[in-house]
Design a protein around this motif. Structure first.
Motif, PDB file in Angstrom:
ATOM      1  N   ALA A 293      17.279 -16.081  29.852  1.00  0.00           N
ATOM      2  CA  ALA A 293      18.144 -16.579  28.809  1.00  0.00           C
ATOM      3  C   ALA A 293      19.239 -15.438  28.235  1.00  0.00           C
ATOM      4  O   ALA A 293      20.161 -15.935  27.947  1.00  0.00           O
ATOM      5  N   GLU A 294      18.940 -14.477  28.809  1.00  0.00           N
ATOM      6  CA  GLU A 294      20.112 -13.377  28.488  1.00  0.00           C
ATOM      7  C   GLU A 294      21.514 -13.723  29.105  1.00  0.00           C
ATOM      8  O   GLU A 294      22.545 -13.332  28.684  1.00  0.00           O
ATOM      9  N   SER A 295      21.218 -14.351  30.526  1.00  0.00           N
ATOM     10  CA  SER A 295      22.374 -14.832  31.125  1.00  0.00           C
ATOM     11  C   SER A 295      22.782 -16.235  30.906  1.00  0.00           C
ATOM     12  O   SER A 295      23.908 -16.549  31.041  1.00  0.00           O
ATOM     13  N   LEU A 296      21.972 -17.062  30.483  1.00  0.00           N
ATOM     14  CA  LEU A 296      22.127 -18.476  29.897  1.00  0.00           C
ATOM     15  C   LEU A 296      22.116 -18.583  28.535  1.00  0.00           C
ATOM     16  O   LEU A 296      20.932 -19.519  28.005  1.00  0.00           O
ATOM     17  N   PRO A 297      22.601 -18.055  27.549  1.00  0.00           N
ATOM     18  CA  PRO A 297      22.579 -18.281  26.060  1.00  0.00           C
ATOM     19  C   PRO A 297      22.589 -19.602  25.724  1.00  0.00           C
ATOM     20  O   PRO A 297      22.386 -20.201  24.647  1.00  0.00           O
ATOM     21  N   ALA A 298      23.597 -20.519  26.434  1.00  0.00           N
ATOM     22  CA  ALA A 298      24.076 -21.929  26.023  1.00  0.00           C
ATOM     23  C   ALA A 298      23.497 -22.794  26.624  1.00  0.00           C
ATOM     24  O   ALA A 298      23.506 -24.210  26.379  1.00  0.00           O
ATOM     25  N   LEU A 299      22.208 -22.654  27.475  1.00  0.00           N
ATOM     26  CA  LEU A 299      21.954 -23.663  28.424  1.00  0.00           C
ATOM     27  C   LEU A 299      20.868 -24.610  27.734  1.00  0.00           C
ATOM     28  O   LEU A 299      19.929 -24.210  26.664  1.00  0.00           O
ATOM     29  N   ARG A 300      21.150 -25.964  27.620  1.00  0.00           N
ATOM     30  CA  ARG A 300      20.682 -26.845  26.907  1.00  0.00           C
ATOM     31  C   ARG A 300      20.028 -28.227  27.852  1.00  0.00           C
ATOM     32  O   ARG A 300      19.148 -28.662  27.205  1.00  0.00           O
ATOM     33  N   SER A 301      20.704 -28.330  28.908  1.00  0.00           N
ATOM     34  CA  SER A 301      20.191 -29.327  29.737  1.00  0.00           C
ATOM     35  C   SER A 301      19.757 -28.934  31.028  1.00  0.00           C
ATOM     36  O   SER A 301      20.311 -28.179  31.833  1.00  0.00           O
ATOM     37  N   LEU A 302      18.588 -29.367  31.602  1.00  0.00           N
ATOM     38  CA  LEU A 302      18.102 -29.158  32.779  1.00  0.00           C
ATOM     39  C   LEU A 302      17.655 -30.079  33.682  1.00  0.00           C
ATOM     40  O   LEU A 302      17.119 -31.159  33.201  1.00  0.00           O
ATOM     41  N   GLU A 303      18.105 -30.200  34.975  1.00  0.00           N
ATOM     42  CA  GLU A 303      17.530 -31.428  35.940  1.00  0.00           C
ATOM     43  C   GLU A 303      16.930 -30.694  37.315  1.00  0.00           C
ATOM     44  O   GLU A 303      17.717 -29.698  37.918  1.00  0.00           O
ATOM     45  N   VAL A 304      15.778 -31.163  37.624  1.00  0.00           N
ATOM     46  CA  VAL A 304      15.064 -30.644  38.864  1.00  0.00           C
ATOM     47  C   VAL A 304      14.641 -31.876  39.453  1.00  0.00           C
ATOM     48  O   VAL A 304      13.897 -32.422  39.135  1.00  0.00           O
ATOM     49  N   VAL A 305      15.634 -32.046  40.639  1.00  0.00           N
ATOM     50  CA  VAL A 305      15.379 -33.250  41.276  1.00  0.00           C
ATOM     51  C   VAL A 305      15.072 -32.801  42.794  1.00  0.00           C
ATOM     52  O   VAL A 305      15.192 -31.872  43.117  1.00  0.00           O
ATOM     53  N   LYS A 306      14.434 -33.962  43.530  1.00  0.00           N
ATOM     54  CA  LYS A 306      14.364 -33.575  45.046  1.00  0.00           C
ATOM     55  C   LYS A 306      13.040 -32.671  45.221  1.00  0.00           C
ATOM     56  O   LYS A 306      12.434 -32.261  44.046  1.00  0.00           O
ATOM     57  N   GLN A 307      12.458 -32.409  46.301  1.00  0.00           N
ATOM     58  CA  GLN A 307      11.339 -31.537  46.502  1.00  0.00           C
ATOM     59  C   GLN A 307      11.690 -30.128  46.546  1.00  0.00           C
ATOM     60  O   GLN A 307      11.932 -29.867  47.468  1.00  0.00           O
ATOM     61  N   ASN A 308      11.703 -29.485  45.425  1.00  0.00           N
ATOM     62  CA  ASN A 308      11.794 -28.079  45.501  1.00  0.00           C
ATOM     63  C   ASN A 308      10.586 -27.383  46.363  1.00  0.00           C
ATOM     64  O   ASN A 308       9.525 -27.824  45.661  1.00  0.00           O
ATOM     65  N   ARG A 309      10.906 -26.315  46.765  1.00  0.00           N
ATOM     66  CA  ARG A 309       9.533 -25.844  47.428  1.00  0.00           C
ATOM     67  C   ARG A 309       9.414 -24.479  46.623  1.00  0.00           C
ATOM     68  O   ARG A 309      10.060 -23.530  46.633  1.00  0.00           O
ATOM     69  N   PHE A 310       8.159 -24.340  46.333  1.00  0.00           N
ATOM     70  CA  PHE A 310       7.737 -23.244  45.556  1.00  0.00           C
ATOM     71  C   PHE A 310       6.957 -22.374  46.212  1.00  0.00           C
ATOM     72  O   PHE A 310       6.086 -22.813  47.204  1.00  0.00           O
ATOM     73  N   PRO A 311       6.887 -20.957  46.072  1.00  0.00           N
ATOM     74  CA  PRO A 311       5.936 -20.130  47.000  1.00  0.00           C
ATOM     75  C   PRO A 311       4.587 -20.515  46.645  1.00  0.00           C
ATOM     76  O   PRO A 311       3.765 -20.048  47.235  1.00  0.00           O
ATOM     77  N   ASP A 312       3.950 -20.886  45.484  1.00  0.00           N
ATOM     78  CA  ASP A 312       2.548 -21.056  44.979  1.00  0.00           C
ATOM     79  C   ASP A 312       2.322 -22.527  44.298  1.00  0.00           C
ATOM     80  O   ASP A 312       3.204 -23.015  43.750  1.00  0.00           O
ATOM     81  N   PRO A 313       1.136 -23.181  44.731  1.00  0.00           N
ATOM     82  CA  PRO A 313       1.290 -24.609  44.367  1.00  0.00           C
ATOM     83  C   PRO A 313       1.038 -24.570  42.783  1.00  0.00           C
ATOM     84  O   PRO A 313       1.155 -25.632  42.274  1.00  0.00           O
ATOM     85  N   THR A 314       0.676 -23.522  42.087  1.00  0.00           N
ATOM     86  CA  THR A 314       0.593 -23.477  40.651  1.00  0.00           C
ATOM     87  C   THR A 314       2.110 -23.273  39.947  1.00  0.00           C
ATOM     88  O   THR A 314       1.885 -23.156  38.562  1.00  0.00           O
ATOM     89  N   PHE A 315       2.981 -22.926  40.562  1.00  0.00           N
ATOM     90  CA  PHE A 315       4.262 -22.839  40.338  1.00  0.00           C
ATOM     91  C   PHE A 315       4.677 -23.972  39.179  1.00  0.00           C
ATOM     92  O   PHE A 315       4.517 -25.111  39.493  1.00  0.00           O
ATOM     93  N   GLY A 316       5.403 -23.625  38.062  1.00  0.00           N
ATOM     94  CA  GLY A 316       6.006 -24.537  36.918  1.00  0.00           C
ATOM     95  C   GLY A 316       7.269 -24.021  36.571  1.00  0.00           C
ATOM     96  O   GLY A 316       7.755 -22.959  36.842  1.00  0.00           O
ATOM     97  N   LEU A 317       7.726 -24.533  35.347  1.00  0.00           N
ATOM     98  CA  LEU A 317       9.111 -24.269  34.937  1.00  0.00           C
ATOM     99  C   LEU A 317       9.101 -22.863  34.531  1.00  0.00           C
ATOM    100  O   LEU A 317      10.026 -22.232  34.246  1.00  0.00           O
ATOM    101  N   ARG A 318       7.941 -22.452  33.982  1.00  0.00           N
ATOM    102  CA  ARG A 318       7.626 -21.188  33.486  1.00  0.00           C
ATOM    103  C   ARG A 318       7.838 -20.178  34.362  1.00  0.00           C
ATOM    104  O   ARG A 318       8.164 -19.024  33.858  1.00  0.00           O
TER     105      ARG A 318
END
Length: 476
Positions: A293-318
């Motif tokens: 948040a210190e780099s993105l103080p005005a971020l209000r909209s987020l879009e996560v599409v297509k199959q993003n590859r995460f290192p762990d099956p329990t990965f979430g937005l957090r």
């Protein structure tokens, strides 16, 4: 004989002289003579030539589409040909607009502004030609607002010997792009498509391009960085994003990362006006959060599409964003083929999320959907259901998903601000027997009754092109 010839010539010269005097005299000087027919003509313009430039600009703007065609119009068996088909469609529209500009002068003056507003450069050769055009006609550069620029990486051998077959090296392509951008004083949006051949890992040259043009860094409002994941989905080639912490982008409002290696060492600079971020098919390494948040103080909209590859099956937005960044989000759209509810269950309940779009939800998300606590500030919820398989299976999955939605609303009495619930599903495909449709109809009636008691506007919409094709090359 001689006298008759002289008299004939004298009379002929006298008649010519009278005609010259009659045509050269003005009506005020010789009012008693008739005005020639040529002077009585009034130049009449066609209706198209009488339109003001503002209306012509509006007409020309509709000649170029802003979105890609739906997946049904493109063969999904070959994603490489699908991406090429979309690009060729946009190029054909630009060619059609070019022909319209050649209709007349008024259309040319208005059409050039639209034609050069957002040029689509299909390959490095077209980028070289476009740079040459701007050098020869500098007045056209003032119309350029957005540029889609491709950079192709073929490898070290191709960079050394590519000139033999007419291929420009990577350094030459970067110079062409930097020179072209330096001539566009009105540029506001930049898309760099970094096409990488299989087996090659390359770094997106965004840092070198922005450093070579300080003026562009200070006025850029939209930045999109694309890898090669769409052209080769079976073996996607991601691109490395360099550290941008020392860059200055004070007016950047939209950032899109597509097909990028997201590393823990990624540090974005302070982006005080960035309000929208698109994450499309990226590959994440290590442990997050990657965006703070210190780099993105005005971020209000987020879009996560297509199959993003995460290192762990329990990965979430957090794990992707820190908690302070999630608390300030107001609009979230997540379109994943798998683990949709697992990714979004980490959305804080006490945040500012007012609009949420989730998909594609199937019967596998039943438990997570029932136990999901809705954000307190949520006003609009769109649920895109996944439908595949046989008709009987589609009915069962849809019934199970609607039952989970109904139970979720029953357990979320504290969500007082929810006023709209939209379920996106293709009901026309449900053609089972009446005995199969009866339970589905009962669950649907229960959900409608619950929404009516809670004051929630409920409806079922058919899938749109964005819902069907979250893998579109124009996702950002």
């Amino acid at each position: 004989m001689g006298c008759s010839l002289r008299s004939f010539l004298r009379a002929w010269i006298r008649r010519i002289h009278r005609r010259i005097v009659a045509t050269s005299s003005t009506p005020s000087a010789r009012p008693h003579e008739a005005v020639p027919l040529l002077d009585q003509r009034v130049t009449r313009l066609s209706p198209a030539q009488q339109l003001p430039d503002e209306i012509l600009l509006e007409i020309m703007g509709h000649l170029i589409p802003v979105t890609a065609p739906r997946r049904s119009s493109i063969s999904s068996s070959s994603p490489e040909r699908a991406a090429a088909a979309v690009t060729q469609t946009l190029i054909r529209h630009q060619v059609f607009l070019l022909r319209a500009c050649r209709t007349c002068r008024s259309w040319y003056s208005a059409g050039c502004e639209v034609l050069y507003r957002s040029p689509l450069l299909a390959n490095p050769h077209s980028m070289e030609l476009f740079e040459r055009t701007l050098m020869q006609s500098p007045s056209l550069a003032r119309f350029v607002k957005a540029i889609y620029a491709p950079i192709r990486v073929e490898g070290t051998a191709a960079d050394l010997f590519g000139w033999v077959v007419g291929r420009r090296s990577l350094s030459a392509q970067r110079e062409d792009l930097s020179t072209m951008l330096s001539n566009c004083a009105s540029l506001r949006a930049l898309t760099i498509r970094h096409s990488v051949r299989s087996g090659i890992v390359s770094r997106v040259p965004v840092k070198e391009v922005l450093r070579s043009n300080r003026r562009l860094s200070g006025q850029l409002e939209s930045l999109s960085l694309h890898g090669s994941t769409h052209e080769t989905p079976s073996a996607p080639q991601y691109c490395v994003l360099p550290t941008l912490s020392d860059m200055l982008l004070p007016h950047l409002q939209v950032l899109c990362l597509r097909g990028i290696y997201v590393l823990p060492s990624l540090h974005l600079p302070l982006l005080p006006q960035l309000h929208t971020m698109h994450l499309v098919g990226n590959h994440y390494f290590g442990h997050g959060p990657y965006f703070l948040a210190e780099s993105l103080p005005a971020l209000r909209s987020l879009e996560v599409v297509k199959q993003n590859r995460f290192p762990d099956p329990t990965f979430g937005l957090r794990e992707v964003f820190d908690e302070a960044c999630l608390l300030q989000l107001e609009n979230i759209r997540v379109m994943q083929d798998e683990r949709c509810m697992l990714i979004t269950r980490s959305i804080p309940c006490d945040g500012r999320v007012r609009r949420l779009v989730l998909g594609k939800i199937s019967s596998r998300d039943h438990t997570d959907l029932v136990c999901w606590r809705l954000p307190d500030a949520l006003e609009t919820l769109h649920l895109v259901l996944r439908q595949d398989g046989t008709s009987h299976r589609s009915i069962a999955d849809l019934e199970d998903t609607l039952d989970a939605v109904c139970r979720c609303l029953e357990l979320n009495d504290e969500a007082k601000k929810l006023r709209e619930l939209v379920v996106v599903a293709q009901l026309d495909d449900i053609c089972g027997a009446p005995t199969d449709r009866a339970p589905f109809k009962a669950v649907l009636d229960d959900l409608q009754s619950l929404c009516c008691r809670r004051g929630i506007a409920f409806r079922i919409d058919p899938p749109s092109s964005d819902d069907l094709d979250d893998d579109s090359p124009n996702a950002c």
